[in-house]
Design an enzyme around this catalytic site. Structure first.
Site, PDB file in Angstrom:
ATOM      1  N   GLY A 153      52.538  74.224  31.537  1.00 56.36           N
ATOM      2  CA  GLY A 153      53.174  74.672  32.760  1.00 56.36           C
ATOM      3  C   GLY A 153      53.403  76.173  32.736  1.00 56.36           C
ATOM      4  O   GLY A 153      53.364  76.811  31.682  1.00 56.36           O
ATOM      5  N   CYS A 154      53.651  76.744  33.903  1.00 56.37           N
ATOM      6  CA  CYS A 154      53.800  78.206  33.996  1.00 56.37           C
ATOM      7  C   CYS A 154      55.031  78.695  33.240  1.00 56.37           C
ATOM      8  O   CYS A 154      54.943  79.637  32.442  1.00 56.37           O
ATOM      9  CB  CYS A 154      53.840  78.637  35.459  1.00 56.37           C
ATOM     10  SG  CYS A 154      55.009  77.737  36.492  1.00 56.37           S
ATOM     11  N   TYR A 155      56.185  78.059  33.477  1.00 55.22           N
ATOM     12  CA  TYR A 155      57.377  78.441  32.715  1.00 55.22           C
ATOM     13  C   TYR A 155      57.153  78.208  31.220  1.00 55.22           C
ATOM     14  O   TYR A 155      57.511  79.041  30.380  1.00 55.22           O
ATOM     15  CB  TYR A 155      58.578  77.605  33.150  1.00 55.22           C
ATOM     16  CG  TYR A 155      59.241  77.979  34.441  1.00 55.22           C
ATOM     17  CD1 TYR A 155      59.809  79.242  34.632  1.00 55.22           C
ATOM     18  CD2 TYR A 155      59.369  77.046  35.473  1.00 55.22           C
ATOM     19  CE1 TYR A 155      60.457  79.564  35.813  1.00 55.22           C
ATOM     20  CE2 TYR A 155      60.014  77.362  36.660  1.00 55.22           C
ATOM     21  CZ  TYR A 155      60.561  78.622  36.828  1.00 55.22           C
ATOM     22  OH  TYR A 155      61.205  78.930  38.003  1.00 55.22           O
TER      23      TYR A 155
END
Length: 334
Positions: A153-155
C-alpha cells in the site's frame, strides 16, 4: 519485447502504469481493460486522461474479453478493487502470466485480515503463502523468482522504507511504539466521486485511526506494533509521513545517516536528506521516496515523502517488473 496487460487503466494509478509501460523500451501494452460496468468501455485512453492525447491512444476494453488474449501475455498489472484482484489473480496465474497486483488482495499472510479489514473471505490461502511482497528495495531476490508480486500500500511503502533500516539495526527503544502521522492527497481514495473527496468538502482531517487497512500490513511486515494516524489532505497527490520514535542511548545523527546510507546507497529511488526535510512538492509526479530526520536527546522524528500514485503504486509496480525480468531497475521510470 514483453506483452503486458493493464487492468484498471481508467483509475489514477492505472493511468500512471499505462504512461510508464507505454514508454518502456522492452514492453508492449497489448490491452488495457476496465470493469464490465465501466462507462469507459470502447473509449480512448486519451479521452479519459486527456494529458496523454497524441501520446497514448489505446482503447479501453471490457475485462470480460481478457480470456481472448491470455495466451499471448507475459505480465499483467492489476490496478483494481481488492475483490476483483482476488478473483483475477488465479485466472492469470493459470495462464502462466507474471502478475503484479496493486490491490491488497495478496499482501498479507493472515487470511483473517481480509475479513476484518476488507470485508471478504479470502479463498486462496495457498496463493497468499506463495505471493512475494513487492517492497522493491527490500525483496529484490524474491521478486526475481516470483510469479505473483503483491505491491505494498502507499502508506505502507513510505512507512516501511523509513522504519525497516532502524528496526534491522536495532537502534529503536523497545519500550516505545513508533507513532506515525501521515497525510495523503485525495487521489489516494481513488477516482470514483464521493462527498468526502469533493472540492468543497475536502479538508485536512484524520480518519480511520486504529482501523485503517494499512495498519495490519505495516505491523505484519515490520514485526513491531505501531500507532498509525492517517490524514486526508486538501491536495491531489502525495504522502508525507512524520514518524516519532525513541532511540536507544547514545545513538547519534551520524549513526542514523550511516544506517540509511548502508541500506539505500545504491537504491536509485530512495533519496536521503542530510540537511533538509522532505516535502510533497519535491516528490509530486516523481518516483522517489525522500527521507530526512531530526534528533534531539533520545528522540528522532523522521519525515518521509512520496507520490502515492508513483512510488506508492505505479512506479513501484514497474520497478518490480524491471527487477523480475532483469531490466535496469529504473527503466521507463526515470
Amino acid at each position: 519485447m514483453l506483452n503486458v496487460v493493464i487492468v484498471g487503466a481508467s483509475g489514477y494509478a492505472g493511468a500512471e502504469l499505462v504512461n510508464y509501460m507505454h514508454r518502456h523500451r522492452f514492453a508492449n501494452i497489448k490491452k488495457i481493460f476496465v470493469s464490465k460496468n465501466s462507462l469507459n468501455i470502447d473509449k480512448l485512453f486519451s479521452d479519459v486522461h486527456q494529458q496523454f492525447k497524441n501520446i497514448v491512444d489505446l482503447r479501453f476494453d471490457t475485462i470480460r474479453n481478457c480470456t481472448l488474449i491470455k495466451k499471448n501475455i507475459d505480465a499483467v498489472f492489476l490496478a483494481t478493487d481488492h475483490r476483483v484482484s482476488h478473483s483475477l489473480v488465479p485466472f492469470f496465474l493459470s495462464s502462466n502470466c507474471i502478475v503484479f497486483d496493486l490491490s491488497a488482495s495478496y499482501r498479507m499472510n493472515n487470511k483473517k485480515v481480509y475479513l476484518d479489514y476488507y470485508g471478504f473471505v479470502h479463498e486462496y490461502e495457498e496463493l497468499l503463502k506463495n505471493s512475494v511482497y513487492g517492497l522493491a528495495e527490500w525483496e529484490q531476490e524474491k521478486i526475481k523468482k516470483a510469479n505473483l508480486i503483491a505491491l505494498p500500500g502507499c502508506y505502507a511503502t513510505c512507512i516501511q522504507l523509513v522504519l525497516k533500516p532502524l528496526i534491522k539495526e536495532n537502534v529503536l527503544c523497545d519500550k516505545n511504539i513508533p507513532i506515525i502521522n501521515a497525510i495523503s492527497g485525495v487521489s489516494g481514495a481513488g477516482r470514483k466521486a464521493s462527498l468526502n473527496n469533493s472540492f468543497c468538502e475536502v479538508s485536512l482531517q484524520p480518519y480511520n485511526i486504529f482501523t485503517h487497512r494499512h495498519t495490519p500490513e505495516i505491523i505484519e511486515k515490520l514485526g513491531v506494533p505501531v500507532i498509525f494516524i492517517p490524514h486526508l489532505g486538501p491536495f491531489s497527490r502525495g504522502i508525507i509521513a512524520t514518524i516519532t520514535c525513541k532511540l536507544k542511548p547514545n545513538v547519534k545523527s551520524i549513526d542514523i545517516h550511516n544506517i540509511f546510507n548502508k541500506f539505500y546507497k545504491n537504491k536509485p529511488l530512495i533519496r536521503i536528506y542530510k540537511k533538509y526535510l522532505p516535502s510533497i512538492k519535491s516528490v509530486e509526479k516523481q518516483p522517489f521516496c525522500d527521507i530526512g530526520f531530526v534528533i534531539k536527546d533520545d528522540y528522532i522524528v523522521i519525515v518521509a515523502a512520496e507520490d502515492n500514485l508513483l512510488k506508492g503504486a505505479a512506479a513501484q509496480a514497474v520497478q518490480c517488473f524491471n527487477v523480475r525480468f532483469g531490466f535496469s531497475e529504473t527503466e521507463s521510470i526515470i
